[in-house]
Design a protein around this motif. Structure first.
Motif, PDB file in Angstrom:
ATOM      1  N   ASP A   1      15.697 -45.930  12.129  1.00 42.53           N
ATOM      2  CA  ASP A   1      16.953 -47.497  11.748  1.00 42.53           C
ATOM      3  C   ASP A   1      18.728 -46.980  12.079  1.00 42.53           C
ATOM      4  N   ALA A   2      18.398 -46.420  11.589  1.00 43.40           N
ATOM      5  CA  ALA A   2      20.206 -46.008  11.469  1.00 43.40           C
ATOM      6  C   ALA A   2      20.402 -45.432  13.347  1.00 43.40           C
ATOM      7  N   GLY A   3      19.686 -44.761  13.834  1.00 40.78           N
ATOM      8  CA  GLY A   3      19.766 -44.152  15.489  1.00 40.78           C
ATOM      9  C   GLY A   3      19.698 -42.889  15.164  1.00 40.78           C
ATOM     10  N   PHE A   4      19.235 -41.768  14.873  1.00 39.72           N
ATOM     11  CA  PHE A   4      19.752 -40.283  14.632  1.00 39.72           C
ATOM     12  C   PHE A   4      18.408 -40.016  15.256  1.00 39.72           C
ATOM     13  N   ILE A   5      18.995 -38.921  16.326  1.00 38.86           N
ATOM     14  CA  ILE A   5      17.616 -38.645  17.680  1.00 38.86           C
ATOM     15  C   ILE A   5      17.447 -37.498  17.075  1.00 38.86           C
ATOM     16  N   GLY A   6      15.728 -37.200  16.342  1.00 40.17           N
ATOM     17  CA  GLY A   6      15.417 -35.847  15.970  1.00 40.17           C
ATOM     18  C   GLY A   6      15.271 -34.896  16.912  1.00 40.17           C
ATOM     19  N   ASP A   7      15.766 -34.012  16.869  1.00 38.20           N
ATOM     20  CA  ASP A   7      15.658 -32.500  17.918  1.00 38.20           C
ATOM     21  C   ASP A   7      14.264 -31.648  17.381  1.00 38.20           C
ATOM     22  N   ASP A   8      14.405 -31.905  16.434  1.00 36.06           N
ATOM     23  CA  ASP A   8      13.464 -30.052  14.976  1.00 36.06           C
ATOM     24  C   ASP A   8      13.046 -31.459  13.608  1.00 36.06           C
ATOM     25  N   VAL A   9      12.416 -32.174  14.464  1.00 33.99           N
ATOM     26  CA  VAL A   9      11.786 -33.115  12.742  1.00 33.99           C
ATOM     27  C   VAL A   9      10.768 -32.039  12.440  1.00 33.99           C
ATOM     28  N   ARG A  10      10.264 -31.405  11.069  1.00 26.66           N
ATOM     29  CA  ARG A  10       9.175 -31.097  10.610  1.00 26.66           C
ATOM     30  C   ARG A  10       8.530 -31.752   9.084  1.00 26.66           C
ATOM     31  N   PRO A  11       7.256 -32.411   9.087  1.00 31.10           N
ATOM     32  CA  PRO A  11       7.323 -33.015   8.059  1.00 31.10           C
ATOM     33  C   PRO A  11       6.348 -31.829   7.395  1.00 31.10           C
ATOM     34  N   PHE A  12       6.573 -31.299   5.490  1.00 33.03           N
ATOM     35  CA  PHE A  12       5.359 -30.422   5.554  1.00 33.03           C
ATOM     36  C   PHE A  12       4.550 -31.473   4.378  1.00 33.03           C
ATOM     37  N   ARG A  13       3.714 -30.373   3.164  1.00 34.82           N
ATOM     38  CA  ARG A  13       3.272 -30.712   2.216  1.00 34.82           C
ATOM     39  C   ARG A  13       3.518 -29.484   1.090  1.00 34.82           C
ATOM     40  N   VAL A  14       4.254 -29.437   0.869  1.00 40.89           N
ATOM     41  CA  VAL A  14       5.260 -28.463  -0.583  1.00 40.89           C
ATOM     42  C   VAL A  14       4.424 -28.355  -1.548  1.00 40.89           C
ATOM     43  N   ARG A  15       3.413 -27.136  -1.675  1.00 45.62           N
ATOM     44  CA  ARG A  15       2.508 -27.230  -3.173  1.00 45.62           C
ATOM     45  C   ARG A  15       3.945 -27.317  -4.310  1.00 45.62           C
ATOM     46  N   SER A  16       3.349 -28.435  -5.832  1.00 43.97           N
ATOM     47  CA  SER A  16       4.147 -28.788  -6.621  1.00 43.97           C
ATOM     48  C   SER A  16       2.846 -28.979  -8.120  1.00 43.97           C
ATOM     49  N   MET A  17       3.095 -28.545  -8.594  1.00 46.96           N
ATOM     50  CA  MET A  17       2.170 -29.365 -10.299  1.00 46.96           C
ATOM     51  C   MET A  17       3.554 -29.873 -10.756  1.00 46.96           C
TER      52      MET A  17
ATOM     53  N   LYS B   1      -1.005 -37.683  10.939  1.00 42.25           N
ATOM     54  CA  LYS B   1      -0.396 -36.753  11.000  1.00 42.25           C
ATOM     55  C   LYS B   1      -0.227 -36.395   9.382  1.00 42.25           C
ATOM     56  N   ALA B   2       0.269 -36.987   8.722  1.00 38.00           N
ATOM     57  CA  ALA B   2       1.013 -36.576   7.500  1.00 38.00           C
ATOM     58  C   ALA B   2      -0.372 -35.598   7.046  1.00 38.00           C
ATOM     59  N   ALA B   3      -1.622 -35.935   6.761  1.00 38.69           N
ATOM     60  CA  ALA B   3      -2.218 -35.583   5.935  1.00 38.69           C
ATOM     61  C   ALA B   3      -2.740 -33.797   7.072  1.00 38.69           C
ATOM     62  N   THR B   4      -2.470 -33.827   8.272  1.00 39.07           N
ATOM     63  CA  THR B   4      -2.279 -32.397   9.225  1.00 39.07           C
ATOM     64  C   THR B   4      -1.144 -31.885   9.136  1.00 39.07           C
ATOM     65  N   SER B   5      -0.162 -32.363   8.203  1.00 40.72           N
ATOM     66  CA  SER B   5       1.002 -32.227   8.165  1.00 40.72           C
ATOM     67  C   SER B   5       1.315 -30.510   7.042  1.00 40.72           C
ATOM     68  N   GLU B   6       1.796 -28.887   7.567  1.00 40.92           N
ATOM     69  CA  GLU B   6       1.245 -28.042   7.009  1.00 40.92           C
ATOM     70  C   GLU B   6       1.885 -27.979   5.713  1.00 40.92           C
ATOM     71  N   LEU B   7       0.936 -27.105   4.984  1.00 38.99           N
ATOM     72  CA  LEU B   7       0.510 -26.808   3.647  1.00 38.99           C
ATOM     73  C   LEU B   7       1.538 -25.559   2.771  1.00 38.99           C
ATOM     74  N   ILE B   8       2.852 -25.735   2.252  1.00 39.69           N
ATOM     75  CA  ILE B   8       3.407 -24.349   2.572  1.00 39.69           C
ATOM     76  C   ILE B   8       4.230 -24.494   0.748  1.00 39.69           C
TER      77      ILE B   8
ATOM     78  N   PRO C   1       0.439 -31.241  -3.521  1.00 40.49           N
ATOM     79  CA  PRO C   1       1.988 -31.264  -3.002  1.00 40.49           C
ATOM     80  C   PRO C   1       2.952 -32.110  -2.888  1.00 40.49           C
ATOM     81  N   VAL C   2       4.028 -32.256  -2.349  1.00 42.80           N
ATOM     82  CA  VAL C   2       4.790 -33.008  -2.516  1.00 42.80           C
ATOM     83  C   VAL C   2       4.922 -33.049  -1.304  1.00 42.80           C
ATOM     84  N   PRO C   3       5.222 -34.462  -0.217  1.00 40.09           N
ATOM     85  CA  PRO C   3       5.518 -34.409   1.298  1.00 40.09           C
ATOM     86  C   PRO C   3       6.951 -34.484   1.517  1.00 40.09           C
TER      87      PRO C   3
END
Length: 200
Positions: A169-185, A5-12, A189-191
């Motif tokens: 674990d805290a019980g929150f329910i995700g309605d819109d959850v988006r993992p990305f990798r953000v370009r960084s030096m 999943k992380a490997a296919t997350s979008e690079l932005i 990329p930073v997850p």
């Protein structure tokens, strides 16, 4: 599965991330608590009708936050408190916003328990945070090596926290959850996780 999943997350890039942060923060309405509000970087993204309450434990940042809050028309003085001890009554806010806070608080589980306490039932939460890379990856190793330094010199930021799991674990329910990798030096990329959800 997590690794795939992380490997296919979008690079932005940072510009795209800024746009997404503004979009997510702009969704909250009503009486909104912003924890770790910093110097008011999110004011421009908040809806005009929001009744804002800010929480910021750093005195210098809080002074700038108070000034900027007045400039944006928010009357409430920022609270001098940690996320682990929010000085508000139970069920007193409609939404909570935090950008790059869960990676830096001393105890994310306690902070999230406090968030749940002050939220009305079904209240909305928006979190944006640096998160851990998948286990057994080179990026995870880099994060573990870097975290003692980032925690000390970057306002307590822990690069290796599994925030998605902590939220679940805290019980929150995700309605819109988006993992990305953000370009960084220079570390690559930073997850990063954008989470728009609600309390049960």
């Amino acid at each position: 599965m997590e690794q795939a999943k992380a490997a296919t997350s979008e690079l932005i890039d940072d510009d795209r991330l800024d746009d997404l942060e503004r979009e997510f923060v702009g969704r909250v309405r009503g009486r909104v608590l912003e924890i770790g509000a910093g110097e008011g970087e999110n004011f421009g993204a908040l809806h005009i009708d929001v009744e804002w309450i800010g929480l910021e434990p750093d005195a210098e940042r809080r002074a700038e936050l108070a000034k900027r809050a007045r400039e944006w028309g928010h009357r409430a003085e920022p609270l001098d408190a940690m996320a682990e001890a929010i000085p508000l009554p139970d069920r007193s806010v409609d939404a909570v916003v935090a950008t790059y806070v869960l990676c830096s608080v001393a105890d994310p589980a306690i902070a999230l328990a406090e968030v749940r306490r002050v939220l009305v039932p079904g209240g909305r939460v928006v979190f944006v945070d640096h998160v851990a890379a998948p286990p057994r990856t080179a990026k995870r190793v880099v994060q573990r090596i870097a975290t003692p330094f980032t925690a000390r010199f970057c306002h307590g930021c822990h690069w290796d926290r599994d925030t998605a799991r902590t939220l679940a674990d805290a019980g929150f329910i995700g309605d819109d959850v988006r993992p990305f990798r953000v370009r960084s030096m220079p570390f690559g990329p930073v997850p990063t996780l954008l989470f728009d959800g609600h309390a049960p």
